[in-house]
Design an enzyme around this catalytic site. Structure first.
Site, PDB file in Angstrom:
ATOM      1  N   SER A  67       0.847  -1.195   0.000  1.00  0.00           N
ATOM      2  CA  SER A  67       0.000   0.000   0.000  1.00  0.00           C
ATOM      3  C   SER A  67       0.878   1.239   0.000  1.00  0.00           C
ATOM      4  CB  SER A  67      -0.903   0.008   1.228  1.00  0.00           C
ATOM      5  OG  SER A  67      -0.116   0.322   2.368  1.00  0.00           O
ATOM      6  N   LYS A  68       0.227   2.384  -0.025  1.00  0.00           N
ATOM      7  CA  LYS A  68       0.908   3.678  -0.046  1.00  0.00           C
ATOM      8  C   LYS A  68       1.984   3.804   1.023  1.00  0.00           C
ATOM      9  CE  LYS A  68      -2.262   7.259  -1.412  1.00  0.00           C
ATOM     10  NZ  LYS A  68      -3.479   7.562  -0.775  1.00  0.00           N
ATOM     11  N   ARG A  69       1.733   3.166   2.171  1.00  0.00           N
ATOM     12  CA  ARG A  69       2.704   3.245   3.262  1.00  0.00           C
ATOM     13  C   ARG A  69       4.088   2.789   2.810  1.00  0.00           C
ATOM     14  NH1 ARG A  69       2.426  -0.296   7.253  1.00  0.00           N
ATOM     15  NH2 ARG A  69       1.041  -1.657   6.084  1.00  0.00           N
TER      16      ARG A  69
END
Ligand code: GLU
Length: 486
Positions: free
Chosen positions: A252-254
């Site tokens: 994910s974006k993380r």
């Protein structure tokens, strides 16, 4: 003949994992001499995001994944957009109702919400309680005639198991039927749900292999039962393990960039991305990492798709991209990097011969080190614009040294007198000044670099000085005198 499809839903800018699914389908089709079909699954109007379909097709074109049938190219099973095929799904759903394999459900959303609350409180399985499945045909007809809204639900078997063989996981996967509720096939607005539209189309489009992300595996009992109820032969199924970040969590974006269009903007090369994504969950059988499209295609097969999540390392992708950047010819490299400098306004849209020649001299100085095309602007801006800021640490470290004033004067004087401004000659000058001052090499090399570029690191100093040319070098050294603090 192998016929596979990539069936994206236009619900946002595509995630890199979604494009990996497209790539694997494309690779399989091309490796088998089959057809690669693109089908837009846009029946969920609530989640529709304008521009998303364009982004998806852009991603495919950028990776050079050509499709044989689908949007823009058409094909024998047109249309390839589900919103234009609604009638087919409606007919199919009603056929199943007529055959007693599906039923109309008139339960209002308030009732369903109430039911869910009770189930939650009682900690029983969450799912439709099948009230309307027990309704008589007469009552259903009367309520319909009365204008009551309904959905069509599939009547799942109440016991037993549903299983299918997964080509990636290489095993029979079983689901208990009691755990799958009577899911909605057709919504009250007459639009199908994913399950119905997806299998109707896979059947009508004669798809032979369904290859999609693991998260869809839980739909299998529904799909298998639908195929069975419709009397259709199901295709073969291959569920691709998810992409994970290095911490073992779903990518994910993380973890960094995940939207495909963002990768494109940052300056990845299609060949690098192709190579990297192909190895996210597929293995050629050894530990090769750099592979051309042709090599990958010649080795690609379903049985080498790994049945465990693939770790997506952004650093590795960057490293691979650097490799492909180094492989570029001067012409390719210039064509790929110039637009970044032009977009940032560092260079004009139209280059005159002089500026072009200068750019061709300086941009290749970073080709070795460049990992992302998008980094070119910050790495080479100082060649085109006088540095406005100077690395603070480096200035603090060097511009308080007692030899700096003398050094700048000596360099200015010698560079001014230098006729051939070549890397060899400029190196000779620097070495002479070092010897004359009697200081270690770094005490001239580092402050000179900061004075000329504002940066503490960069290309080889002598190449950099020669590329900048006498005029810029002398002007910048003069200016650097203002930074001297002794
Ligand atoms: N429309 C689904 C998606 O967005 C397709 C899943 C499938 O391939 O069956 O991923």
């Amino acid at each position: 003949m192998v016929r596979v499809r990539y069936a994206p839903s236009p619900t946002g800018s595509p995630h890199v994992g979604n494009i990996r699914t497209a790539l694997f389908n494309w690779l399989f089709a091309r490796a088998q001499g089959g057809k690669f079909i693109v089908r837009i699954e846009d029946t969920d109007r609530n989640r529709f995001v304008p521009g998303s379909e364009e982004d998806i097709l852009l991603a495919l074109r950028w990776l050079e994944l050509d499709w044989d049938e689908g949007p823009e190219v058409g094909g024998p099973y047109s249309p390839y957009k589900q919103s234009e095929r609604a009638e087919l799904y409606r007919e199919t759903a009603h056929r199943l109702v007529d055959e007693g394999k599906a039923y109309k459900c008139f339960c209002a959303s308030e009732r369903l919400a109430e039911m869910r609350k009770e189930q939650e409180a009682a900690k029983t399985a969450i799912g439709y309680d099948r009230r309307c499945r027990r309704m008589s045909k007469e009552e259903a007809a009367a309520r319909e005639a009365n204008g009551e809204a309904y959905v069509i639900r599939f009547a799942m078997p109440l016991e037993g198991v549903t299983s299918y063989y997964d080509l990636v996981h290489k095993k029979e996967v079983e689901f208990k039927n009691v755990l799958t509720d009577d899911f909605v096939m057709l919504k009250s607005d007459g639009f199908p749900t994913y399950h119905l539209a997806n299998i109707v189309d896979d059947h009508l489009m004669e798809i032979t292999h369904v290859m999609r992300a693991d998260e869809w595996m839980s739909s299998m009992p529904r799909h298998v039962q639908l195929y069975r109820a419709l009397g259709w032969e199901p295709p073969k199924f291959a569920h691709l393990p998810l992409l994970m970040g290095p911490d073992g969590q779903k990518l994910s974006k993380r973890h960094g960039t995940v939207q495909f269009t963002e990768f494109i903007g940052e300056g990845y090369l299609p060949d690098a991305m192709f190579n990297f994504l192909a190895l996210c969950g597929w293995s050629p059988g050894d530990d090769r990492e750099i592979m051309s499209r042709e090599e990958i295609l010649s080795l690609f097969s379903l049985d080498r798709i790994l049945d465990r999540p693939a770790v997506f390392h952004h650093d590795k992708l960057k490293w691979m991209n650097g490799h492909y950047i180094r492989e570029m010819s001067l012409e390719q490299y210039m064509a790929a990097t110039l637009p970044y400098l032009q977009k940032e306004g560092v260079l004009p849209a139209e280059l005159n011969a002089e500026t072009r020649a200068y750019a061709e001299r300086v941009l290749p100085l970073e080709q070795e080190k460049l990992r992302l095309l998008g980094e070119i602007t910050e790495l080479t801006r100082f060649f085109f614009e006088e540095p406005k800021s100077f690395d603070e640490k480096a200035v603090a470290k060097w511009f308080g040294e007692t030899h700096i004033s003398q050094m700048l004067d000596a360099l200015i004087q010698r560079f001014n007198a230098l006729e051939n401004f070549t890397p060899e000659e400029t190196e000779r000058v620097i070495r002479e000044v070092i010897a004359w001052l009697g200081v270690p090499n770094g005490h001239v090399i580092h402050p000179t670099r900061v004075a000329l570029s504002g940066r503490a690191t960069g290309p080889s100093l002598f190449d950099m000085i020669a590329a900048l040319g006498k005029e810029r070098v002398v002007r910048r050294l003069e200016k650097a005198k203002q930074m001297v603090r002794v």
